[in-house]
Design a protein around this motif. Structure first.
Motif, PDB file in Angstrom:
ATOM      1  N   TYR A  59      21.712  22.848 -41.791  1.00  0.00           N
ATOM      2  CA  TYR A  59      20.289  22.622 -42.009  1.00  0.00           C
ATOM      3  C   TYR A  59      19.900  23.203 -43.363  1.00  0.00           C
ATOM      4  CZ  TYR A  59      20.190  21.874 -36.965  1.00  0.00           C
ATOM      5  OH  TYR A  59      20.420  21.406 -35.691  1.00  0.00           O
ATOM      6  N   CYS A  60      19.255  22.396 -44.183  1.00  0.00           N
ATOM      7  CA  CYS A  60      18.858  22.852 -45.512  1.00  0.00           C
ATOM      8  C   CYS A  60      17.435  22.367 -45.822  1.00  0.00           C
ATOM      9  CB  CYS A  60      19.836  22.323 -46.548  1.00  0.00           C
ATOM     10  SG  CYS A  60      19.420  22.816 -48.213  1.00  0.00           S
ATOM     11  N   PRO A  61      16.489  23.276 -46.023  1.00  0.00           N
ATOM     12  CA  PRO A  61      15.118  22.864 -46.294  1.00  0.00           C
ATOM     13  C   PRO A  61      14.861  22.485 -47.750  1.00  0.00           C
ATOM     14  CG  PRO A  61      15.225  25.237 -46.187  1.00  0.00           C
ATOM     15  CD  PRO A  61      16.607  24.732 -45.872  1.00  0.00           C
ATOM     16  N   ASN A  62      15.835  22.720 -48.628  1.00  0.00           N
ATOM     17  CA  ASN A  62      15.584  22.585 -50.062  1.00  0.00           C
ATOM     18  C   ASN A  62      15.804  21.190 -50.627  1.00  0.00           C
ATOM     19  OD1 ASN A  62      14.978  25.367 -50.261  1.00  0.00           O
ATOM     20  ND2 ASN A  62      17.148  25.796 -50.156  1.00  0.00           N
ATOM     21  N   SER A  63      17.021  20.684 -50.544  1.00  0.00           N
ATOM     22  CA  SER A  63      17.316  19.388 -51.166  1.00  0.00           C
ATOM     23  C   SER A  63      18.642  18.854 -50.650  1.00  0.00           C
ATOM     24  CB  SER A  63      17.378  19.521 -52.683  1.00  0.00           C
ATOM     25  OG  SER A  63      18.564  20.185 -53.053  1.00  0.00           O
ATOM     26  N   PRO A  64      18.881  17.558 -50.833  1.00  0.00           N
ATOM     27  CA  PRO A  64      20.186  17.006 -50.448  1.00  0.00           C
ATOM     28  C   PRO A  64      21.329  17.578 -51.284  1.00  0.00           C
ATOM     29  CG  PRO A  64      18.614  15.244 -50.920  1.00  0.00           C
ATOM     30  CD  PRO A  64      17.955  16.523 -51.279  1.00  0.00           C
ATOM     31  N   ILE A  65      21.033  17.955 -52.514  1.00  0.00           N
ATOM     32  CA  ILE A  65      22.075  18.549 -53.360  1.00  0.00           C
ATOM     33  C   ILE A  65      22.510  19.897 -52.792  1.00  0.00           C
ATOM     34  CG2 ILE A  65      22.547  19.537 -55.638  1.00  0.00           C
ATOM     35  CD1 ILE A  65      20.748  17.277 -56.778  1.00  0.00           C
ATOM     36  N   GLU A  96      11.856  15.367 -39.604  1.00  0.00           N
ATOM     37  CA  GLU A  96      10.411  15.583 -39.773  1.00  0.00           C
ATOM     38  C   GLU A  96       9.905  16.806 -39.008  1.00  0.00           C
ATOM     39  OE1 GLU A  96       8.211  14.114 -41.696  1.00  0.00           O
ATOM     40  OE2 GLU A  96       9.650  12.688 -42.524  1.00  0.00           O
ATOM     41  N   ASN A  97      10.505  17.105 -37.861  1.00  0.00           N
ATOM     42  CA  ASN A  97      10.062  18.253 -37.064  1.00  0.00           C
ATOM     43  C   ASN A  97      10.555  19.581 -37.636  1.00  0.00           C
ATOM     44  OD1 ASN A  97       8.726  16.630 -35.145  1.00  0.00           O
ATOM     45  ND2 ASN A  97      10.678  16.219 -34.141  1.00  0.00           N
ATOM     46  N   LEU A  98      11.789  19.589 -38.086  1.00  0.00           N
ATOM     47  CA  LEU A  98      12.365  20.825 -38.623  1.00  0.00           C
ATOM     48  C   LEU A  98      12.107  21.001 -40.114  1.00  0.00           C
ATOM     49  CD1 LEU A  98      15.822  20.755 -36.782  1.00  0.00           C
ATOM     50  CD2 LEU A  98      13.755  22.016 -36.141  1.00  0.00           C
ATOM     51  N   HIS A  99      11.678  19.930 -40.784  1.00  0.00           N
ATOM     52  CA  HIS A  99      11.396  19.946 -42.220  1.00  0.00           C
ATOM     53  C   HIS A  99      12.615  20.375 -43.035  1.00  0.00           C
ATOM     54  CE1 HIS A  99       7.015  19.292 -41.925  1.00  0.00           C
ATOM     55  NE2 HIS A  99       7.219  19.804 -40.737  1.00  0.00           N
ATOM     56  N   CYS A 100      13.729  19.695 -42.755  1.00  0.00           N
ATOM     57  CA  CYS A 100      14.945  20.012 -43.489  1.00  0.00           C
ATOM     58  C   CYS A 100      15.898  18.827 -43.474  1.00  0.00           C
ATOM     59  CB  CYS A 100      15.633  21.237 -42.900  1.00  0.00           C
ATOM     60  SG  CYS A 100      16.258  20.975 -41.245  1.00  0.00           S
ATOM     61  N   TYR A 101      16.878  18.897 -44.367  1.00  0.00           N
ATOM     62  CA  TYR A 101      17.972  17.937 -44.387  1.00  0.00           C
ATOM     63  C   TYR A 101      19.046  18.437 -43.431  1.00  0.00           C
ATOM     64  CZ  TYR A 101      15.748  16.116 -48.550  1.00  0.00           C
ATOM     65  OH  TYR A 101      14.845  15.573 -49.427  1.00  0.00           O
ATOM     66  N   ILE A 102      19.725  17.503 -42.762  1.00  0.00           N
ATOM     67  CA  ILE A 102      20.727  17.878 -41.760  1.00  0.00           C
ATOM     68  C   ILE A 102      21.991  17.059 -41.968  1.00  0.00           C
ATOM     69  CG2 ILE A 102      21.266  18.030 -39.294  1.00  0.00           C
ATOM     70  CD1 ILE A 102      18.260  18.112 -38.775  1.00  0.00           C
ATOM     71  N   SER A 103      23.125  17.724 -41.768  1.00  0.00           N
ATOM     72  CA  SER A 103      24.419  17.063 -41.765  1.00  0.00           C
ATOM     73  C   SER A 103      25.329  17.846 -40.817  1.00  0.00           C
ATOM     74  CB  SER A 103      25.016  17.028 -43.172  1.00  0.00           C
ATOM     75  OG  SER A 103      26.165  16.222 -43.197  1.00  0.00           O
ATOM     76  N   THR A 104      26.526  17.334 -40.562  1.00  0.00           N
ATOM     77  CA  THR A 104      27.458  18.034 -39.680  1.00  0.00           C
ATOM     78  C   THR A 104      28.873  17.984 -40.228  1.00  0.00           C
ATOM     79  OG1 THR A 104      27.974  16.090 -38.351  1.00  0.00           O
ATOM     80  CG2 THR A 104      26.149  17.471 -37.588  1.00  0.00           C
TER      81      THR A 104
END
Length: 115
Positions: A59-65, A96-104
């Motif tokens: 989980y990252c709230p900043n950016s896809p980079i 939208e709920n967590l306000h972050c980018y997500i990957s696994t």
């Protein structure tokens, strides 16, 4: 080397905050990893040995980079500790709920049942 949840948690904690409760519900304000054990696959030849499968949510709230950088750090940490990465989900999405980018990233570790 036997690898369990605590050892993986300790490794990942060197990268950023790790939540092992898997209860991420509110807005993410800092980079966070969540460690989840997915399943145990038994060996084809032996009922007492197999694999522990782990999913690491990033989980990252900043950016896809920044998300990409975290994903690379996670993969590097796993491979440096002889943990096999079995799937890297390249597609990230914005929650939208967590306000972050997500990957696994998924990995597996040998598992032996000792009675």
């Amino acid at each position: 080397m036997y690898v369990n949840r605590i050892k993986i948690y300790e490794m990942l904690s060197e990268i950023c905050k790790v939540d092992i409760t898997q209860q991420v519900k509110s807005k993410i304000s800092e980079d966070t990893l969540v460690l989840k054990q997915n399943s145990v696959l038994t060996s084809m030849n032996n009922d007492l040995a197999g694999w522990d499968i782990w999913i690491i949510y990033i989980y990252c709230p900043n950016s896809p980079i920044k998300l990409d950088e975290l994903r690379k750090k996670v993969i590097r940490m796993l491979t440096e500790n002889d943990i096999e990465v079995i799937h890297e989900l390249k597609q990230e999405y914005w929650d939208e709920n967590l306000h972050c980018y997500i990957s696994t990233v998924s990995c597996k570790t040998p598992s032996t049942y000792v009675y």
